[in-house]
Design a protein around this motif. Structure first.
Motif, PDB file in Angstrom:
ATOM      1  N   LYS A   1     -48.175  -4.570 -21.045  1.00  0.00           N
ATOM      2  CA  LYS A   1     -48.899  -5.340 -22.070  1.00  0.00           C
ATOM      3  C   LYS A   1     -48.073  -5.396 -23.351  1.00  0.00           C
ATOM      4  O   LYS A   1     -48.362  -4.699 -24.311  1.00  0.00           O
ATOM      5  CB  LYS A   1     -50.262  -4.697 -22.341  1.00  0.00           C
ATOM      6  CG  LYS A   1     -51.272  -4.960 -21.255  1.00  0.00           C
ATOM      7  CD  LYS A   1     -52.696  -4.712 -21.708  1.00  0.00           C
ATOM      8  CE  LYS A   1     -53.043  -3.250 -21.659  1.00  0.00           C
ATOM      9  NZ  LYS A   1     -54.465  -3.010 -21.942  1.00  0.00           N
ATOM     10  N   ARG A   2     -47.013  -6.186 -23.349  1.00  0.00           N
ATOM     11  CA  ARG A   2     -46.211  -6.388 -24.570  1.00  0.00           C
ATOM     12  C   ARG A   2     -45.344  -7.639 -24.424  1.00  0.00           C
ATOM     13  O   ARG A   2     -45.171  -8.146 -23.318  1.00  0.00           O
ATOM     14  CB  ARG A   2     -45.371  -5.165 -24.907  1.00  0.00           C
ATOM     15  CG  ARG A   2     -44.589  -4.531 -23.815  1.00  0.00           C
ATOM     16  CD  ARG A   2     -43.979  -3.197 -24.244  1.00  0.00           C
ATOM     17  NE  ARG A   2     -43.440  -3.215 -25.582  1.00  0.00           N
ATOM     18  CZ  ARG A   2     -43.924  -2.487 -26.578  1.00  0.00           C
ATOM     19  NH1 ARG A   2     -44.949  -1.709 -26.387  1.00  0.00           N
ATOM     20  NH2 ARG A   2     -43.396  -2.536 -27.770  1.00  0.00           N
ATOM     21  N   PHE A   3     -44.815  -8.106 -25.536  1.00  0.00           N
ATOM     22  CA  PHE A   3     -43.944  -9.285 -25.521  1.00  0.00           C
ATOM     23  C   PHE A   3     -42.481  -8.845 -25.475  1.00  0.00           C
ATOM     24  O   PHE A   3     -42.170  -7.688 -25.729  1.00  0.00           O
ATOM     25  CB  PHE A   3     -44.179 -10.150 -26.772  1.00  0.00           C
ATOM     26  CG  PHE A   3     -45.277 -11.154 -26.601  1.00  0.00           C
ATOM     27  CD1 PHE A   3     -45.209 -12.106 -25.593  1.00  0.00           C
ATOM     28  CD2 PHE A   3     -46.379 -11.161 -27.446  1.00  0.00           C
ATOM     29  CE1 PHE A   3     -46.217 -13.049 -25.427  1.00  0.00           C
ATOM     30  CE2 PHE A   3     -47.393 -12.093 -27.291  1.00  0.00           C
ATOM     31  CZ  PHE A   3     -47.307 -13.040 -26.280  1.00  0.00           C
ATOM     32  N   VAL A   4     -41.589  -9.813 -25.191  1.00  0.00           N
ATOM     33  CA  VAL A   4     -40.155  -9.512 -25.217  1.00  0.00           C
ATOM     34  C   VAL A   4     -39.677  -9.462 -26.673  1.00  0.00           C
ATOM     35  O   VAL A   4     -40.316 -10.009 -27.567  1.00  0.00           O
ATOM     36  CB  VAL A   4     -39.340 -10.575 -24.434  1.00  0.00           C
ATOM     37  CG1 VAL A   4     -39.589 -10.452 -22.959  1.00  0.00           C
ATOM     38  CG2 VAL A   4     -39.646 -11.963 -24.920  1.00  0.00           C
ATOM     39  N   GLU A   5     -38.544  -8.815 -26.878  1.00  0.00           N
ATOM     40  CA  GLU A   5     -38.015  -8.664 -28.236  1.00  0.00           C
ATOM     41  C   GLU A   5     -37.159  -9.863 -28.650  1.00  0.00           C
ATOM     42  O   GLU A   5     -37.188 -10.299 -29.780  1.00  0.00           O
ATOM     43  CB  GLU A   5     -37.168  -7.378 -28.326  1.00  0.00           C
ATOM     44  CG  GLU A   5     -37.920  -6.100 -28.015  1.00  0.00           C
ATOM     45  CD  GLU A   5     -38.858  -5.672 -29.127  1.00  0.00           C
ATOM     46  OE1 GLU A   5     -38.464  -5.749 -30.298  1.00  0.00           O
ATOM     47  OE2 GLU A   5     -39.991  -5.270 -28.831  1.00  0.00           O
ATOM     48  N   GLY A   6     -36.372 -10.389 -27.715  1.00  0.00           N
ATOM     49  CA  GLY A   6     -35.429 -11.469 -28.065  1.00  0.00           C
ATOM     50  C   GLY A   6     -36.017 -12.851 -27.856  1.00  0.00           C
ATOM     51  O   GLY A   6     -37.224 -13.047 -27.782  1.00  0.00           O
ATOM     52  N   ASP A   7     -35.107 -13.867 -27.766  1.00  0.00           N
ATOM     53  CA  ASP A   7     -35.533 -15.262 -27.627  1.00  0.00           C
ATOM     54  C   ASP A   7     -35.793 -15.629 -26.170  1.00  0.00           C
ATOM     55  O   ASP A   7     -36.646 -16.457 -25.868  1.00  0.00           O
ATOM     56  CB  ASP A   7     -34.453 -16.212 -28.183  1.00  0.00           C
ATOM     57  CG  ASP A   7     -34.286 -16.043 -29.688  1.00  0.00           C
ATOM     58  OD1 ASP A   7     -35.205 -15.465 -30.298  1.00  0.00           O
ATOM     59  OD2 ASP A   7     -33.252 -16.459 -30.231  1.00  0.00           O
ATOM     60  N   LEU A   8     -35.021 -15.036 -25.249  1.00  0.00           N
ATOM     61  CA  LEU A   8     -35.133 -15.387 -23.830  1.00  0.00           C
ATOM     62  C   LEU A   8     -36.409 -14.778 -23.260  1.00  0.00           C
ATOM     63  O   LEU A   8     -36.691 -13.601 -23.490  1.00  0.00           O
ATOM     64  CB  LEU A   8     -33.904 -14.839 -23.084  1.00  0.00           C
ATOM     65  CG  LEU A   8     -33.376 -15.711 -21.938  1.00  0.00           C
ATOM     66  CD1 LEU A   8     -32.848 -17.021 -22.490  1.00  0.00           C
ATOM     67  CD2 LEU A   8     -32.295 -14.975 -21.174  1.00  0.00           C
ATOM     68  N   SER A   9     -37.195 -15.571 -22.521  1.00  0.00           N
ATOM     69  CA  SER A   9     -38.486 -15.050 -22.036  1.00  0.00           C
ATOM     70  C   SER A   9     -38.614 -15.045 -20.519  1.00  0.00           C
ATOM     71  O   SER A   9     -39.660 -14.713 -19.992  1.00  0.00           O
ATOM     72  CB  SER A   9     -39.634 -15.864 -22.640  1.00  0.00           C
ATOM     73  OG  SER A   9     -39.499 -17.216 -22.268  1.00  0.00           O
TER      74      SER A   9
ATOM     75  N   MET B   1     -32.151 -10.963 -21.870  1.00  0.00           N
ATOM     76  CA  MET B   1     -33.557 -10.767 -22.213  1.00  0.00           C
ATOM     77  C   MET B   1     -33.731  -9.311 -22.672  1.00  0.00           C
ATOM     78  O   MET B   1     -33.153  -8.402 -22.072  1.00  0.00           O
ATOM     79  CB  MET B   1     -34.387 -11.030 -20.955  1.00  0.00           C
ATOM     80  CG  MET B   1     -35.858 -11.147 -21.144  1.00  0.00           C
ATOM     81  SD  MET B   1     -36.577 -11.658 -19.561  1.00  0.00           S
ATOM     82  CE  MET B   1     -38.291 -11.393 -19.916  1.00  0.00           C
ATOM     83  N   ALA B   2     -34.506  -9.086 -23.727  1.00  0.00           N
ATOM     84  CA  ALA B   2     -34.680  -7.720 -24.255  1.00  0.00           C
ATOM     85  C   ALA B   2     -36.152  -7.314 -24.163  1.00  0.00           C
ATOM     86  O   ALA B   2     -37.027  -8.027 -24.636  1.00  0.00           O
ATOM     87  CB  ALA B   2     -34.221  -7.670 -25.714  1.00  0.00           C
TER      88      ALA B   2
END
Length: 545
Positions: free
Chosen positions: A224-232, A311-312
């Motif tokens: 339950k979290r989003f990615v840190e960078g731009d790539l998803s 992706m991060a």
């Protein structure tokens, strides 16, 4: 000079002031039996599919609404020493089988209630305990002959569903079909070929919103979290895992840098940037498309990760990081170094999704090599989803039992009535006072069909009477029909209501062990409680779920 008041003579005079001692039948034995009877009666109303829920607010004011006896006992801070023995037996059942905690407490309470009647008639405690132990030996001899259903192949989904059905129904009556599909799909998908099945490999992710019908199984892990960078998203991705932050490393020793000109200042910061870029570039050159870190991503590091199209993902829990490493077959590295091909994990698809208004990152493995499955539960309230999670936990534990021992006994009170009749026959062959205890053991076993009937609003005595008649006619697989509003019986083979063999085997064993231990206590000595705050049981890591 203060006046000295002598202590009352007897055992208590030897103890420190404030200590308490209870002796003999009236003070110790009956007091213990009463406490255990009352505790068993409180969880008895939660037994079976129509069992009532309990609302518990624990010591940190967290609220639970559940009919799961294991949770009730875990969250209640029971003080009575005899009741604690019952709870310990129930916890042993939980760790051994993962289900049947209520069974142990109810049977133990019924055995103690029966023993109280015998004690008041003048039967010795030793004779009662010996009778109970003889009854237990007889039951363990008879149990294998009562097996009515067996699962040889744990990958056969339909057979497994029939085996787990009763376990799920007792926790979530009405939702069993949805939950059975989720549990069997998740368990069978990660069932290893050679090694044993590990319960920890089935993860549960609870996401608020929608309804239970929107729940699904994901081969892989859901966070339950989003990615840190731009790539998803990333397809067929190699994954680099780090337990450290992805940022410019702080030096271990403090140093002083003397900068005299603006040019030197520019070169100094550029040197740091170049060093970080080289590290990120080296990771990208290994073929990694996703970087997962246990610490924070620095702004500069994120800039270079986006530059090299990676992706991060950040995971705060070290346990989640370990499970992900297991799921993707990678190695968690402690320092920001380029991973070798053996240390890189692999995942078919890593992508960001939104369920309700909750953003999630999903690591999905499409092939058969998935080692971890996640059941995503949807529901309207946290309490509801917690209860669903407990039902799933029991179902997964029952599946684990199937992989070890696929034998099942008839459920709905059928096994208990058969055992009760066999014990009554066995009691007639015993010459001594133990026969009375064995007869009481047989009566105590009737508490389960009675509890099922009472919780369903049916006359319990009529149900037990009808079951005895049916079983005497040779129908040993007939149990109480929970869907009928009358005291009716039904063949459990037609309704697939089975109890796992290990659940009954260990449950009866632990209940008799706890009952005889409590009966053999004839003296309770309680020291004066120490002042100050209560000692904690041992601080648990909140991540270690």
């Amino acid at each position: 000079m203060a006046m000295h008041i002598p202590k009352a003579p007897g055992f208590s005079s030897m103890l420190k002031e404030g200590a308490r001692a209870y002796n003999g039948l009236e003070e110790a034995v009956f007091r213990n039996i009463t406490a255990c009877k009352e505790f068993a009666a409180s969880v008895r109303s939660a037994y079976g599919p129509n069992g009532m829920n309990k609302m518990i607010i624990n010591h940190i004011e967290k609220q639970f609404v559940t009919s799961d006896a294991g949770t009730i006992m875990r969250e209640l801070d029971v003080e009575h020493p005899a009741a604690k023995l019952m709870i310990m037996a129930s916890q042993m059942q939980d760790s051994e089988v993962g289900d049947g905690t209520n069974f142990v407490v109810i049977l133990c309470g019924a055995l103690l209630e029966a023993a109280e009647e015998l004690l008041r008639l003048g039967v010795n405690v030793t004779d009662i305990c010996e009778g109970y132990e003889k009854g237990l030996d007889k039951i363990l001899d008879v149990l294998p002959s009562l097996v009515c259903y067996e699962i040889d192949d744990a990958r056969n989904i339909e057979k497994v569903k029939n085996g787990i059905k009763a376990c799920i129904m007792s926790k979530q009556f009405g939702n069993e079909d949805i939950l059975l599909d989720l549990i069997t799909k998740a368990c069978v998908s990660i069932m290893p070929e050679n090694t044993t099945f590990n319960v920890d490999n089935i993860r549960v992710c609870k996401i608020l919103g929608s309804g239970l019908g929107a729940s699904e199984v994901v081969n892989g892990m859901v966070f339950k979290r989003f990615v840190e960078g731009d790539l998803s998203s990333a397809e067929k991705a190699k994954i680099a895992l780090f337990s450290c932050p992805v940022d410019i490393n702080q030096t271990e020793t403090k140093g002083t840098v003397l900068i005299k000109t603006a040019e030197e200042l520019k070169n100094f910061s550029k040197g740091e940037e170049n060093l970080l870029e080289e590290q990120i570039k080296a990771i990208a050159e290994t073929g990694a498309k996703v970087i997962v870190a246990g610490g924070k991503f620095g702004d500069m590091a994120l800039h270079f990760i986006n530059k090299y199209q990676m992706m991060a993902v950040r995971l705060n829990s070290k346990f989640d990081l370990r499970r992900l490493a297991k799921s993707v077959n990678g190695t968690v590295l402690p320092r920001l170094t380029p991973p070798t091909s053996e240390e890189l994990g692999f995942c078919d698809r890593v992508f960001v999704d939104e369920l309700g208004d909750t953003g999630v990152v999903i690591f999905r493995n499409e092939g058969k090599d998935s080692k971890i499955a996640t059941i995503v539960i949807r529901g309207a309230t946290d309490n509801y989803m917690d209860d669903i999670e407990r039902a799933i936990d029991d179902g997964v534990n029952t599946f684990k039992g199937i992989t070890r021992n696929g034998k099942f006994l008839p459920g709905a009170g059928a096994t208990e009535i058969t055992l009760s009749q066999r014990l009554l026959e066995y009691a007639d062959t015993l010459p001594g006072l133990e026969q009375y205890a064995v007869r009481k053991f047989a009566t105590a076993l009737e508490v389960f069909p009675k509890a099922l009937a009472e919780n369903s609003g049916v006359n319990s005595n009529d149900v037990v009477q009808k079951l005895h008649l049916v079983h005497k006619a040779g129908n040993s697989t007939h149990g109480f029909d929970i869907d009928s509003e009358q005291p009716e019986t039904v063949d459990v083979k037609t309704t697939s209501i089975y109890d796992a063999y290990p659940t009954r085997y260990w449950g009866i064993k632990y209940a008799v062990g706890a009952a005889t231990t409590i009966l053999r206590v004839d003296q309770i000595i309680m020291a004066k409680r120490a002042g100050g705050p209560k000692p904690r049981d041992g601080q648990q890591d909140p991540d270690d779920d």
